[in-house]
Design a protein around this motif. Structure first.
Motif, mmCIF file in Angstrom:
data_model
loop_
_atom_site.group_PDB
_atom_site.id
_atom_site.type_symbol
_atom_site.label_atom_id
_atom_site.label_comp_id
_atom_site.label_asym_id
_atom_site.label_seq_id
_atom_site.Cartn_x
_atom_site.Cartn_y
_atom_site.Cartn_z
ATOM 1 N N ARG A 1 0.832 -1.194 0.000
ATOM 2 C CA ARG A 1 0.000 0.000 0.000
ATOM 3 C C ARG A 1 0.863 1.239 0.000
ATOM 4 N NH1 ARG A 1 -3.683 -0.544 4.964
ATOM 5 N NH2 ARG A 1 -4.937 1.075 4.013
ATOM 6 N N SER A 2 0.418 2.237 -0.768
ATOM 7 C CA SER A 2 1.183 3.479 -0.808
ATOM 8 C C SER A 2 0.989 4.236 0.493
ATOM 9 C CB SER A 2 0.738 4.324 -1.985
ATOM 10 O OG SER A 2 -0.530 4.853 -1.726
ATOM 11 N N LYS A 3 1.846 5.229 0.695
ATOM 12 C CA LYS A 3 1.816 5.980 1.944
ATOM 13 C C LYS A 3 0.496 6.739 2.066
ATOM 14 C CE LYS A 3 4.491 9.333 4.504
ATOM 15 N NZ LYS A 3 5.493 10.380 4.370
ATOM 16 N N ARG A 4 0.055 7.329 0.936
ATOM 17 C CA ARG A 4 -1.166 8.129 1.069
ATOM 18 C C ARG A 4 -2.398 7.249 1.268
ATOM 19 N NH1 ARG A 4 -2.335 10.769 -4.778
ATOM 20 N NH2 ARG A 4 -2.388 8.838 -5.962
ATOM 21 N N ASP A 5 -2.330 6.001 0.799
ATOM 22 C CA ASP A 5 -3.420 5.079 1.109
ATOM 23 C C ASP A 5 -3.521 4.852 2.604
ATOM 24 O OD1 ASP A 5 -4.129 4.835 -1.432
ATOM 25 O OD2 ASP A 5 -3.733 2.676 -1.621
ATOM 26 N N ARG A 6 -2.354 4.706 3.235
ATOM 27 C CA ARG A 6 -2.378 4.486 4.685
ATOM 28 C C ARG A 6 -2.922 5.709 5.399
ATOM 29 N NH1 ARG A 6 3.017 1.487 4.537
ATOM 30 N NH2 ARG A 6 3.748 3.598 4.322
ATOM 31 N N VAL A 7 -2.514 6.913 4.905
ATOM 32 C CA VAL A 7 -3.030 8.144 5.515
ATOM 33 C C VAL A 7 -4.549 8.200 5.372
ATOM 34 C CG1 VAL A 7 -3.056 10.660 5.352
ATOM 35 C CG2 VAL A 7 -0.909 9.424 5.159
ATOM 36 N N LEU A 8 -5.012 7.907 4.156
ATOM 37 C CA LEU A 8 -6.460 7.970 3.909
ATOM 38 C C LEU A 8 -7.204 7.010 4.821
ATOM 39 C CD1 LEU A 8 -8.767 8.990 1.939
ATOM 40 C CD2 LEU A 8 -8.480 6.771 0.837
#
Lengths: 258, 294
Positions: A2-9
């Motif tokens: 998972r990309s970093k921004r996916d984790r943030v989201l």
């Protein structure tokens, strides 16, 4: 991966969901901590008044709302007229409830009618479009094949409606009705208008007793009433949540039945 | 041949009476609700033709007084501001909850979470009024004196009230995007954030906008929260969200309390305006939804 921004989201939206429930849990816990002694006779009278008003409002709203939904879905009104009725009734469902209170108070109370009658009429008029929308959705969710089958077996439209369509749509109609009862039980604006119209004329004696009305009165008075307000709030919340639990149960039963 | 014709005729005649009864009940409902609207129109018209009404004061005055003719601007600005502020808070929160619900939650979580959120949607507004008066109002008051009972706190309570409804509707919108579209986007190697941003949210946008419009009409018509939280009123047009403000609905309650027929006529005139606004929102929402189906 998972990309970093996916984790943030996913973190942000999880926090938002948990936060929303957290706020509401805070409300209930806080109210429970504050809840104190109340005049039980008054609470009992208010609960009885709310029950009475809900029942009376439903007596008006249920036949009218269900009949309107049955007429627009089953019986062959002309297409145009059916469309207009449907549009009108669903628009009325989003009219601010206070309008019903104002009109009924001005028409009925000025002529000296009872506060209960006026409140019940306003609540019923408010609830009828909700019942209509819920019933229409429930009727439309029934498979059209049932209609063809019933008509092919020689049923007329009334037999089809009574023996096939209404039984099939009953869980949906019941769910909508229960949710409408919850709305009516918590409706405050209509009762406020009724109370404020009656009080100057006949004193508090003619004002209908109801939970939301008492709760509003406690909240707008001084802080010494806050403990009673918290108790009333818990009772009102318990009623509304219990009604919703019933609705969810009916809906779950419907899903299992399919 | 004859036999079929006669059985059709018989079928017609047997369901004639129930049809008449049902049509009569429908007619009664339409008349009942129509007369509610007609009465509002009648009182509004009476306000505008009355000798006591000064139209220039009604349309021009900046002060709010339910007994006099000032009223249009302070209450409409107050109503619009409370509604817009509450949507500004509720919409992002609802979208996040909807994203969690439709994208991230496991099916087992979803099975109880969705009905729970729908249950929250049925909590009466007076409960949220209590919550804001007891918790957020005092906290805000400590930060900014005078802000404890303001449009902002009222908007906060309304936002909490409409978030469950809006979140549930946004979730329905996101889930109604066809699965092939979603899977195609993932197959092209997009991460979840860009699938949401470029594919799911744009596809669901018409439904989301329509749901927002429908929920906005609830925020516009909210009475009890505004009355409880923003009741102690400034007497002019207030663009400051940290001040209390009259709204069209709380003005109607104030006019009921003063009890003069003329003040009530004025309240009905404003209420007619609000009803027209809500009806336009409804029309707009349904036009969008229908455009979606075509």
């Amino acid at each position: 991966m998972r990309s970093k921004r996916d984790r943030v989201l996913s973190a942000v939206s999880t926090v938002a969901t948990v936060g929303m429930f957290g706020l509401l849990a805070l409300l209930v816990v806080g109210a429970a901590a504050r809840a104190g002694g109340v005049a039980w006779a008054r609470l009992w009278a208010a609960a009885a008044g709310t029950t009475l008003l809900c029942a009376a409002g439903l007596v008006l709203a249920l036949p009218l709302g269900i009949a309107a939904a049955a007429t627009t879905t089953v019986f062959g009104l002309r297409r145009r007229r059916r469309h207009h009725i449907d549009r009108f009734l669903s628009a009325m469902a989003s009219l601010p409830s206070i309008v019903y209170g104002l009109v009924v108070a001005q028409v009925l109370l000025v002529t000296g009618s009872s506060g209960y009658l006026a409140a019940a009429l306003a609540l019923g008029a408010m609830a009828a479009p909700f019942v209509y929308v819920a019933t229409r959705e429930a009727l439309e969710a029934v498979s059209p094949r049932l209609r063809e089958a019933a008509l092919a077996l020689g049923a007329d439209r009334w037999q089809y409606l009574r023996q096939v369509l209404l039984p099939a749509a009953l869980p949906g109609i019941l769910t909508g009705t229960v949710l409408t009862v919850a709305r009516v039980a918590g409706e405050t604006a209509i009762l406020l208008i009724v109370a404020f119209t009656i009080a100057p004329q006949t004193g508090d004696a003619g004002v209908p007793a109801a939970l939301p009305l008492d709760l509003f009165a406690f909240l707008s008075q001084s802080s010494s009433w806050k403990s009673s307000a918290a108790t009333y709030l818990l009772v009102l919340l318990a009623i509304v949540l219990a009604l919703n639990a019933v609705a969810i149960y009916i809906r779950a039963g419907q899903r299992r039945g399919r | 041949m004859d036999e079929t014709a006669s059985s059709v005729a018989r079928a017609r005649s047997t369901d004639d009476r129930p049809r008449l009864v049902l049509s009569a009940l429908t007619f009664a409902l339409v008349v009942l609700l129509g007369s509610v609207l007609a009465y509002v129109g009648f009182r509004a018209a009476r306000f505008f033709v009355s000798d006591q009404t000064s139209l220039s004061a009604f349309f021009g005055s900046q002060t709010w007084n339910p007994l006099a003719d000032g009223g249009l601007w302070p209450t409409t600005v107050g109503t619009a501001m409370v509604a817009v502020l509450s949507l500004a808070m509720a919409l992002p929160l609802s979208l996040l909850v909807a994203i969690y619900l439709s994208e991230l939650a496991k099916p087992t979580t979803r099975r109880w979470l969705k009905p729970t959120i729908e249950t929250l949607a049925a909590i009466p507004s007076v409960v949220f009024g209590f919550m804001v008066i007891s918790y957020f109002g005092p906290a805000l008051e400590a930060l900014v004196p005078g802000a404890g009972r303001s449009s902002l706190t009222a908007a906060l309570a309304i936002a909490l009230m409409i978030t469950p409804t809006l979140a549930s509707l946004c979730d329905d919108a996101l889930r109604s995007v066809p699965r092939e579209v979603r899977e195609a986007a993932f197959a092209l190697g997009a991460d979840h954030t860009s699938v949401l941003k470029r594919v799911l949210l744009p596809c669901a946008r018409p439904t989301i906008v329509a749901s927002t419009l429908l929920v906005l009409s609830r925020a516009l018509g909210e009475t009890v929260i505004v009355l409880l939280v923003a009741r102690f009123v400034v007497d002019g047009v207030s663009w400051n969200p940290l001040e209390a403000t009259p709204t069209i609905t709380s003005n109607a309650v104030a006019a009921t309390q003063t009890g003069t027929p003329h003040a009530l006529d004025g309240a009905f005139a404003l209420m007619a305006l609000l009803a027209i606004g809500v009806w336009l929102l409804h029309l707009l929402a349904y036009r969008r939804l229908r455009g979606l189906r075509l």
